[in-house]
Design a protein around this motif. Structure first.
Motif, PDB file in Angstrom:
ATOM      1  N   PRO A   6       0.868  -1.101   0.079  1.00 21.06           N
ATOM      2  CA  PRO A   6       0.015  -0.188   0.074  1.00 21.06           C
ATOM      3  C   PRO A   6       0.776   1.222   0.140  1.00 21.06           C
ATOM      4  N   ARG A   7       0.349   2.321  -0.550  1.00 23.73           N
ATOM      5  CA  ARG A   7       1.119   3.672  -0.754  1.00 23.73           C
ATOM      6  C   ARG A   7       0.206   4.556  -0.253  1.00 23.73           C
ATOM      7  N   ALA A   8       0.750   5.428   0.505  1.00 29.16           N
ATOM      8  CA  ALA A   8      -0.265   6.574   1.002  1.00 29.16           C
ATOM      9  C   ALA A   8      -0.101   7.918   0.016  1.00 29.16           C
ATOM     10  N   ILE A   9      -0.817   7.666  -1.036  1.00 32.80           N
ATOM     11  CA  ILE A   9      -0.683   8.667  -2.210  1.00 32.80           C
ATOM     12  C   ILE A   9      -1.792   9.664  -2.137  1.00 32.80           C
ATOM     13  N   ALA A  10      -3.099   9.326  -1.728  1.00 28.79           N
ATOM     14  CA  ALA A  10      -4.136  10.425  -1.997  1.00 28.79           C
ATOM     15  C   ALA A  10      -3.809  11.433  -1.052  1.00 28.79           C
ATOM     16  N   ALA A  11      -3.334  11.339   0.065  1.00 27.92           N
ATOM     17  CA  ALA A  11      -3.262  12.649   1.296  1.00 27.92           C
ATOM     18  C   ALA A  11      -2.405  13.567   0.824  1.00 27.92           C
ATOM     19  N   GLU A 147      -2.302   7.985 -16.670  1.00 29.06           N
ATOM     20  CA  GLU A 147      -1.445   6.858 -17.057  1.00 29.06           C
ATOM     21  C   GLU A 147      -0.060   7.083 -17.029  1.00 29.06           C
ATOM     22  N   ARG A 148       0.552   8.120 -17.127  1.00 32.40           N
ATOM     23  CA  ARG A 148       1.669   8.627 -17.272  1.00 32.40           C
ATOM     24  C   ARG A 148       2.149   8.389 -15.763  1.00 32.40           C
ATOM     25  N   VAL A 149       1.533   9.333 -14.857  1.00 29.33           N
ATOM     26  CA  VAL A 149       1.787   9.298 -13.504  1.00 29.33           C
ATOM     27  C   VAL A 149       2.000   7.944 -13.007  1.00 29.33           C
ATOM     28  N   VAL A 150       1.093   6.958 -12.981  1.00 27.36           N
ATOM     29  CA  VAL A 150       1.019   5.638 -12.583  1.00 27.36           C
ATOM     30  C   VAL A 150       1.977   4.769 -12.929  1.00 27.36           C
ATOM     31  N   THR A 151       2.296   4.759 -14.509  1.00 26.86           N
ATOM     32  CA  THR A 151       3.692   4.112 -14.962  1.00 26.86           C
ATOM     33  C   THR A 151       4.929   4.344 -14.176  1.00 26.86           C
ATOM     34  N   ARG A 152       5.087   5.671 -13.739  1.00 22.92           N
ATOM     35  CA  ARG A 152       6.145   6.042 -13.430  1.00 22.92           C
ATOM     36  C   ARG A 152       6.072   5.917 -11.689  1.00 22.92           C
ATOM     37  N   LEU A 153       5.046   5.909 -11.053  1.00 25.64           N
ATOM     38  CA  LEU A 153       4.855   5.700  -9.833  1.00 25.64           C
ATOM     39  C   LEU A 153       5.430   4.359  -9.549  1.00 25.64           C
ATOM     40  N   PHE A 154       4.785   3.477 -10.267  1.00 27.20           N
ATOM     41  CA  PHE A 154       5.161   1.973 -10.186  1.00 27.20           C
ATOM     42  C   PHE A 154       6.215   1.294 -10.976  1.00 27.20           C
ATOM     43  N   ALA A 155       6.987   2.291 -11.690  1.00 32.09           N
ATOM     44  CA  ALA A 155       7.941   1.712 -12.786  1.00 32.09           C
ATOM     45  C   ALA A 155       7.540   0.733 -13.562  1.00 32.09           C
ATOM     46  N   VAL A 156       6.545   1.051 -14.271  1.00 28.56           N
ATOM     47  CA  VAL A 156       5.835  -0.253 -15.072  1.00 28.56           C
ATOM     48  C   VAL A 156       6.520  -0.275 -16.335  1.00 28.56           C
ATOM     49  N   THR A 157       7.423  -1.463 -16.601  1.00 33.62           N
ATOM     50  CA  THR A 157       8.097  -1.787 -17.711  1.00 33.62           C
ATOM     51  C   THR A 157       7.386  -2.366 -19.085  1.00 33.62           C
ATOM     52  N   GLU A 158       6.192  -2.915 -18.670  1.00 32.41           N
ATOM     53  CA  GLU A 158       5.451  -3.731 -19.845  1.00 32.41           C
ATOM     54  C   GLU A 158       4.939  -2.356 -20.787  1.00 32.41           C
ATOM     55  N   PRO A 159       4.843  -2.580 -22.215  1.00 34.35           N
ATOM     56  CA  PRO A 159       4.707  -1.384 -22.977  1.00 34.35           C
ATOM     57  C   PRO A 159       3.145  -1.266 -23.150  1.00 34.35           C
ATOM     58  N   LEU A 160       2.769   0.108 -23.543  1.00 37.16           N
ATOM     59  CA  LEU A 160       1.597   0.274 -24.007  1.00 37.16           C
ATOM     60  C   LEU A 160       1.268  -0.086 -25.366  1.00 37.16           C
ATOM     61  N   PRO A 161       0.196  -0.641 -25.691  1.00 41.05           N
ATOM     62  CA  PRO A 161      -1.214  -0.251 -25.056  1.00 41.05           C
ATOM     63  C   PRO A 161      -1.589  -1.714 -23.962  1.00 41.05           C
ATOM     64  N   GLN A 210       7.834   8.325  -3.032  1.00 41.99           N
ATOM     65  CA  GLN A 210       7.248   7.284  -3.144  1.00 41.99           C
ATOM     66  C   GLN A 210       7.355   6.457  -4.578  1.00 41.99           C
ATOM     67  N   CYS A 211       7.924   7.246  -5.707  1.00 37.04           N
ATOM     68  CA  CYS A 211       8.062   7.175  -7.074  1.00 37.04           C
ATOM     69  C   CYS A 211       8.980   6.140  -7.417  1.00 37.04           C
ATOM     70  N   ASP A 212       8.811   4.970  -7.809  1.00 34.72           N
ATOM     71  CA  ASP A 212       9.706   3.868  -8.277  1.00 34.72           C
ATOM     72  C   ASP A 212      10.509   4.445  -9.655  1.00 34.72           C
ATOM     73  N   GLY A 213       9.610   5.070 -10.401  1.00 34.37           N
ATOM     74  CA  GLY A 213      10.466   5.782 -11.546  1.00 34.37           C
ATOM     75  C   GLY A 213      11.348   6.753 -11.258  1.00 34.37           C
ATOM     76  N   PHE A 214      11.087   7.568 -10.458  1.00 34.97           N
ATOM     77  CA  PHE A 214      12.142   8.642  -9.913  1.00 34.97           C
ATOM     78  C   PHE A 214      13.521   7.957  -9.306  1.00 34.97           C
ATOM     79  N   ALA A 215      13.132   6.913  -8.403  1.00 37.91           N
ATOM     80  CA  ALA A 215      14.308   5.985  -8.183  1.00 37.91           C
ATOM     81  C   ALA A 215      15.191   5.304  -9.022  1.00 37.91           C
ATOM     82  N   THR A 216      14.600   5.363 -10.462  1.00 35.62           N
ATOM     83  CA  THR A 216      15.254   4.399 -11.162  1.00 35.62           C
ATOM     84  C   THR A 216      16.360   5.593 -11.913  1.00 35.62           C
TER      85      THR A 216
END
Length: 348
Positions: A6-11, A147-161, A210-216
């Motif tokens: 879980p991530r405390a994103i909303a607050a 879509e862009r924010v979420v893929t960066r937050l979770f460092a989603v490596t699978e391609p769109l679409p 809390q951003c995995d994309g930033f961590a990369t």
């Protein structure tokens, strides 16, 4: 960080949004009462595949002219299509009118995603956005910015679409029960102003810790996109038919590309330049030393331009004879407006 942590994103995001929300004409202020559902619906339809800056003047013009579902429902089809000209994706305009008429007949717009999906022109994203923003319901709203924010937050490596179902699931995991509409708009604003496609301003982002994309170290590499196939190329000819300082405009068929819009007569659009094939009638046609190029969603179009001046008694296709000096006020779709400007230069 794994998806199931879980991530405390909303607050923190809502706190940032309360201070930095964009001032848009269809929005209520953060935390305020829900905005007018008509304005939310209209803006969401207009924003489908169109940038905010382009939508604002159209939205303001529409709401001044048609301030409610009932007012819009009473509009003439041709009047609505002319007002929409330039926004593109013209099926939206036809669905807009059909939806307004259905809502006016019901005397209310539905409040749930499931019911909203039954209205003309409302798909999954639009139904979720209206339910959350207009009615405060918890709904998972995913546009290109989210879509862009979420893929960066979770460092989603699978391609769109292909990864979109996972993105929706991840968005669901961080969407709060309270202030769901503000949360959706906060995600959109974050993507628009901070988490931008190029050179994201990560240190100004309330979520960078809390951003995995930033961590990369390379957040701009997300989302990963599959290679685009080149668009097909098509060719056509548009015909400028003038008599008594008026030009002939026709209505395109109700169904199909640019359906129901005023237009110059055209020949077929195909894989090879048609020249004068498909001319609306025999005349002393002149092919101009100019062409128009336009990109549609699924193909690119190169258009040759042909002109003829005819006598008053000459038979011509049915249509409207529009004053040449005022033709830019006819509400033509962009590709035809481009052609009109070229013809205008040739007349000058």
């Amino acid at each position: 960080m794994p998806d199931n942590v879980p991530r405390a994103i909303a607050a923190p995001l809502l706190k940032w949004y309360d201070a930095h929300a964009r001032d848009l004409p269809w929005r209520a202020r953060p935390g305020a009462n829900a905005p007018d559902p008509y304005r939310v619906w209209l803006s969401e339809v207009m924003l489908q595949q169109t940038q905010v800056a382009s939508v604002i003047p159209y939205f303001e013009k529409f709401t001044a002219r048609w301030p409610s579902f009932e007012a819009l429902a009473a509009a003439e089809d041709a009047e609505l299509m002319a007002a929409w000209a330039g926004l593109g994706y013209y099926a939206r305009a036809r669905n807009l009118l059909a939806c307004a008429r259905e809502v006016a007949a019901r005397a209310r717009i539905p409040e749930t995603e499931a019911e909203l999906l039954g209205l003309p022109g409302i798909g999954g994203y639009t139904a979720a956005a209206i339910a959350a923003i207009a009615f405060g319901q918890r709904a998972v709203v995913v546009d290109a910015n989210v879509e862009r924010v979420v893929t960066r937050l979770f460092a989603v490596t699978e391609p769109l679409p292909g990864v979109r179902p996972r993105i929706r699931s991840l968005t669901d995991s961080i969407t709060p029960d309270a202030r769901a509409g503000d949360f959706a708009q906060a995600m959109m604003d974050l993507g628009s102003g901070i988490c931008t496609p190029r050179a994201p301003r990560c240190l100004a982002c309330p979520l960078h810790g809390q951003c995995d994309g930033f961590a990369t170290g390379a957040p701009e590499t997300f989302p990963v996109k599959a290679a685009k196939l080149p668009k097909p190329q098509r060719y056509g000819t548009m015909f400028w038919i003038e008599r008594d300082h008026r030009v002939l405009l026709v209505r395109r068929p109700a169904k199909g590309l640019l359906g129901g819009m005023r237009a110059l007569p055209t020949g077929p659009w195909g894989d090879l330049p048609p020249g004068l094939a498909g001319a609306p009638f025999a005349a002393d046609w002149r092919l101009l030393d100019a062409q128009v190029r336009h990109g549609f969603t699924h193909f690119n179009l190169d258009v040759a331009l042909a002109a003829a001046t005819i006598a008053a008694h000459t038979d011509a296709p049915e249509g409207e004879w529009w004053p040449v000096a005022d033709v830019e006020a006819a509400g033509l779709p962009t590709v035809f407006a481009k052609a009109v400007r070229v013809f205008g230069r040739m007349h000058a």
